[in-house]
Design a protein around this motif. Structure first.
Motif, PDB file in Angstrom:
ATOM      1  N   GLY A 147       0.844  -1.246  -0.238  1.00  0.00           N
ATOM      2  CA  GLY A 147       0.057   0.061  -0.067  1.00  0.00           C
ATOM      3  C   GLY A 147       1.003   1.358   0.153  1.00  0.00           C
ATOM      4  N   TRP A 148       0.414   2.120  -0.521  1.00  0.00           N
ATOM      5  CA  TRP A 148       1.110   3.617  -0.653  1.00  0.00           C
ATOM      6  C   TRP A 148       0.177   4.783  -0.584  1.00  0.00           C
ATOM      7  CZ3 TRP A 148       5.870   4.853  -0.404  1.00  0.00           C
ATOM      8  CH2 TRP A 148       6.465   5.728  -1.129  1.00  0.00           C
ATOM      9  N   LEU A 149       0.663   5.723   0.385  1.00  0.00           N
ATOM     10  CA  LEU A 149       0.068   6.983   0.557  1.00  0.00           C
ATOM     11  C   LEU A 149       0.618   8.078  -0.212  1.00  0.00           C
ATOM     12  CD1 LEU A 149      -0.944   6.800   4.132  1.00  0.00           C
ATOM     13  CD2 LEU A 149      -2.349   6.038   2.536  1.00  0.00           C
ATOM     14  N   VAL A 150      -0.109   9.053  -1.287  1.00  0.00           N
ATOM     15  CA  VAL A 150       0.396   9.967  -1.750  1.00  0.00           C
ATOM     16  C   VAL A 150      -0.101  11.103  -1.299  1.00  0.00           C
ATOM     17  CG1 VAL A 150       1.219   8.729  -3.768  1.00  0.00           C
ATOM     18  CG2 VAL A 150      -1.251   9.926  -3.594  1.00  0.00           C
ATOM     19  N   ASP A 151       0.246  12.462  -1.170  1.00  0.00           N
ATOM     20  CA  ASP A 151      -0.497  13.724  -0.838  1.00  0.00           C
ATOM     21  C   ASP A 151      -1.528  13.936  -1.766  1.00  0.00           C
ATOM     22  OD1 ASP A 151      -0.191  15.922   1.185  1.00  0.00           O
ATOM     23  OD2 ASP A 151      -0.589  16.794  -0.929  1.00  0.00           O
ATOM     24  N   THR A 152      -2.532  14.554  -1.368  1.00  0.00           N
ATOM     25  CA  THR A 152      -3.972  15.084  -1.942  1.00  0.00           C
ATOM     26  C   THR A 152      -3.451  15.777  -3.223  1.00  0.00           C
ATOM     27  OG1 THR A 152      -4.186  16.771  -0.455  1.00  0.00           O
ATOM     28  CG2 THR A 152      -5.484  14.872   0.049  1.00  0.00           C
ATOM     29  N   VAL A 153      -2.376  16.635  -3.130  1.00  0.00           N
ATOM     30  CA  VAL A 153      -2.042  17.341  -4.547  1.00  0.00           C
ATOM     31  C   VAL A 153      -1.686  16.345  -5.528  1.00  0.00           C
ATOM     32  CG1 VAL A 153      -1.221  19.498  -3.149  1.00  0.00           C
ATOM     33  CG2 VAL A 153       0.516  17.888  -3.809  1.00  0.00           C
ATOM     34  N   ASP A 154      -1.220  15.144  -4.814  1.00  0.00           N
ATOM     35  CA  ASP A 154      -0.663  14.090  -6.051  1.00  0.00           C
ATOM     36  C   ASP A 154      -1.807  12.969  -6.300  1.00  0.00           C
ATOM     37  OD1 ASP A 154       1.853  15.192  -6.269  1.00  0.00           O
ATOM     38  OD2 ASP A 154       2.318  14.510  -4.227  1.00  0.00           O
ATOM     39  N   ALA A 155      -3.209  13.276  -6.010  1.00  0.00           N
ATOM     40  CA  ALA A 155      -4.122  12.685  -6.213  1.00  0.00           C
ATOM     41  C   ALA A 155      -4.196  11.838  -7.688  1.00  0.00           C
ATOM     42  CB  ALA A 155      -5.345  13.242  -5.979  1.00  0.00           C
ATOM     43  N   GLY A 156      -3.515  12.640  -8.533  1.00  0.00           N
ATOM     44  CA  GLY A 156      -3.533  12.066  -9.955  1.00  0.00           C
ATOM     45  C   GLY A 156      -2.586  10.915  -9.995  1.00  0.00           C
ATOM     46  N   ALA A 157      -1.742  10.613  -9.087  1.00  0.00           N
ATOM     47  CA  ALA A 157      -0.705   9.534  -9.322  1.00  0.00           C
ATOM     48  C   ALA A 157      -1.551   8.048  -8.630  1.00  0.00           C
ATOM     49  CB  ALA A 157       0.430   9.837  -8.282  1.00  0.00           C
ATOM     50  N   VAL A 158      -2.638   8.287  -8.088  1.00  0.00           N
ATOM     51  CA  VAL A 158      -3.079   7.183  -7.469  1.00  0.00           C
ATOM     52  C   VAL A 158      -3.382   5.898  -8.472  1.00  0.00           C
ATOM     53  CG1 VAL A 158      -5.081   6.411  -6.170  1.00  0.00           C
ATOM     54  CG2 VAL A 158      -4.098   8.391  -5.527  1.00  0.00           C
ATOM     55  N   ALA A 159      -3.884   6.516  -9.378  1.00  0.00           N
ATOM     56  CA  ALA A 159      -4.326   5.625 -10.625  1.00  0.00           C
ATOM     57  C   ALA A 159      -3.124   4.813 -11.359  1.00  0.00           C
ATOM     58  CB  ALA A 159      -4.977   6.246 -11.891  1.00  0.00           C
ATOM     59  N   ASP A 160      -2.129   5.611 -11.350  1.00  0.00           N
ATOM     60  CA  ASP A 160      -0.641   5.028 -11.771  1.00  0.00           C
ATOM     61  C   ASP A 160      -0.105   3.997 -10.973  1.00  0.00           C
ATOM     62  OD1 ASP A 160      -0.777   6.736 -14.058  1.00  0.00           O
ATOM     63  OD2 ASP A 160       0.542   8.212 -13.255  1.00  0.00           O
ATOM     64  N   VAL A 161       0.041   4.430  -9.518  1.00  0.00           N
ATOM     65  CA  VAL A 161       0.421   3.428  -8.456  1.00  0.00           C
ATOM     66  C   VAL A 161      -0.538   2.230  -8.453  1.00  0.00           C
ATOM     67  CG1 VAL A 161       1.037   3.233  -6.174  1.00  0.00           C
ATOM     68  CG2 VAL A 161       1.457   5.214  -7.588  1.00  0.00           C
ATOM     69  N   GLU A 162      -1.938   2.258  -8.769  1.00  0.00           N
ATOM     70  CA  GLU A 162      -2.704   1.250  -8.451  1.00  0.00           C
ATOM     71  C   GLU A 162      -2.633   0.337  -9.653  1.00  0.00           C
ATOM     72  OE1 GLU A 162      -6.505   2.250  -6.965  1.00  0.00           O
ATOM     73  OE2 GLU A 162      -5.540   1.737  -4.876  1.00  0.00           O
ATOM     74  N   ALA A 163      -2.434   1.107 -10.925  1.00  0.00           N
ATOM     75  CA  ALA A 163      -2.058   0.235 -11.964  1.00  0.00           C
ATOM     76  C   ALA A 163      -0.950  -0.551 -12.064  1.00  0.00           C
ATOM     77  CB  ALA A 163      -1.847   1.290 -13.529  1.00  0.00           C
TER      78      ALA A 163
END
Lengths: 318, 318
Positions: A268-284
């Protein structure tokens, strides 16, 4: 609940303060980076271990994040009067006492883990603080000076040069022959949760993982492993992590750091809310990811981060 | 004029300050006692060498006679907070720097004589300061505690116990295997005058003379050897010399100390004017003796003592 945290200095220490508030009844074992340890004035200095110990024990200089509060620099000034340096490393009088005790105990034959435990008997950090190894590991940074490549101690790169030149490589010298300190592998194996705080992925968490056996133990542990991004909005929250990330070919983005750790380690990985756009990449890439505020502005905010990490760990638990 | 002085701590250092004023053009070599050196907190502490260095270099705490002026004790307090002592030995922050530099150089392989020279490069004492030996010699004092005899380090006897119990014996442990430091025997052989300042005859001058070769060199030197009594009016001027004199069977009188050194060493002896009655006894034993004021109340008074010693040396020169 047994939590294991692989921690560097300031970022790790501040995160741990939040974690203690978030999980007051947890048994927390901290595996501390010793790759930036340095011998100065004949004394063994362990900046990361001390930052954790002072921060959790109430002795830290809050503004600068390292060193002791209410500090004076008489010894250092006197050393300089003898022409003895380096002057670029800020050892205060109170801090000196820690290094004197440590050096005396090491000279008497105690391993660093036992010394660290003895020092913590005073500071009562509320966690079990273990060095990653009792063996000497020294992070060196390769730089280029006038076209010539040379290696400098991490502290020289970080503190003296302030990472002002590119790091060509980061080498944890001695790591390949180091053994995990007593208790490290057991703590990882018995953990309910393993956390990577927003410490430097290369010279802090990366160095700990470079000690043979630790990476494997984390990768094969039954506990979920959750990390928090030290990169917020494409820049390190503090320090100069981008410089050493570049040296290992990793972009300074929250997603790139997650992929650097990889699915082999992270659950699991937490990113900051300003990096919410990265969530999909990490989950992919196969790593469950959430976006939450990751600025450790105070202990409450940090505790919220810790709670988010623990919640994600529960969510991904197999 | 080449003068050699065998010196202990406070008494020797203060005498040397007077001697420098009395003989500003002389080349003065000081052979310093290292028998009261002690390892504290893993650091090598040389109280007598440092007292000479600080006194002549302008860094001494004038009131107490040892340690640095404008001193603070942060490191010591922090060590105590770790439960690390001893607390009875007053190492200040400025002083700590000296011991850190010394210990670092010794660990790097430099002999104590080279280290002392390096430290003096800062202090510029205006004399050549040599340790009596580069080898470890440690003065132990035998005492009786509850009917049991045991040996304590001289510093423990002197500073912790404040010589409150009788000294049964004084043993310079390691002296028999020690060699004079480089330059000591040469300085003695080439001296125009050799002086015993009013230092402790047993644990300061006596320890220096216990290093094989030094007593013989002084005894056979071409230069006159003149001493100044550390006993005035049947009591030590400072310190607790009577305690250690008793341990070697010597009365605490100006005459008895002269006879303790003996005609084999002394070519002249100064007693205080209050001990003028002792002059005849000392001379009857074959040692030319004069009574002059011997209280080092200030540098001028001390310089007058030094001039009297140099005058007696000229008088007895063969």
């Amino acid at each position: 609940m047994r939590i294991v945290v692989l921690a560097g200095g300031i970022g790790g220490a501040r995160f741990l303060r939040g974690l203690k508030q978030a999980a007051p009844d947890a048994e927390i074992t901290v595996v501390g980076n010793t790759g930036d340890d340095i011998h100065l004035f004949g004394l063994k200095v362990c900046p990361d271990l001390d930052t954790v110990m002072y921060t959790l024990g109430g002795g830290i200089n809050e503004e600068q994040g390292w060193g002791r509060t209410d500090e004076s620099f008489t010894v250092k000034e006197e050393l300089a009067a003898y022409g003895v340096g380096p002057e670029w490393f800020g050892l205060g009088d109170r801090d000196f006492a820690t290094h004197i005790v440590r050096t005396q105990m090491l000279a008497a034959g105690y391993p660093l883990s036992a010394v660290t435990e003895a020092l913590c008997a005073r500071w009562q950090p509320g966690v079990r603080l273990l060095p990653m190894s009792d063996d000497r590991v020294e992070t060196h940074v390769a730089i280029e000076v006038d076209g010539e490549r040379r290696a400098v101690h991490f502290q020289e790169y970080w503190v003296k040069l302030r990472a002002s030149v590119d790091a060509k490589a980061v080498v944890p010298v001695g790591a390949e022959a180091a053994k995990p300190a007593p208790g490290v592998l057991e703590a990882v194996a018995e953990a309910d949760v393993i956390l990577f705080p927003p410490s430097n992925p290369v010279v802090s968490v990366g160095t700990i993982l470079a000690v043979p056996g630790i990476r494997e133990a984390v990768a094969t542990a039954g506990a979920p492993v959750v990390g928090l991004s030290p990169i917020v909005g494409d820049a390190p929250v503090r320090g100069m992590a981008d410089k050493v990330l570049a040296a290992v070919g990793v972009e300074s983005t929250a997603a790139a750091v997650a992929l650097h750790y990889g699915t082999g380690l992270l659950d699991g990985w937490l990113v900051d809310t300003v990096d919410a756009g990265a969530v999909a990449d990490v989950e992919a890439a196969g790593i469950p990811c959430r976006a939450v505020p990751l600025m450790m502005t105070d202990v409450d905010a940090t505790a919220a981060m810790a709670r988010a990490a623990l919640a994600l760990a529960e969510e991904v638990r197999g």
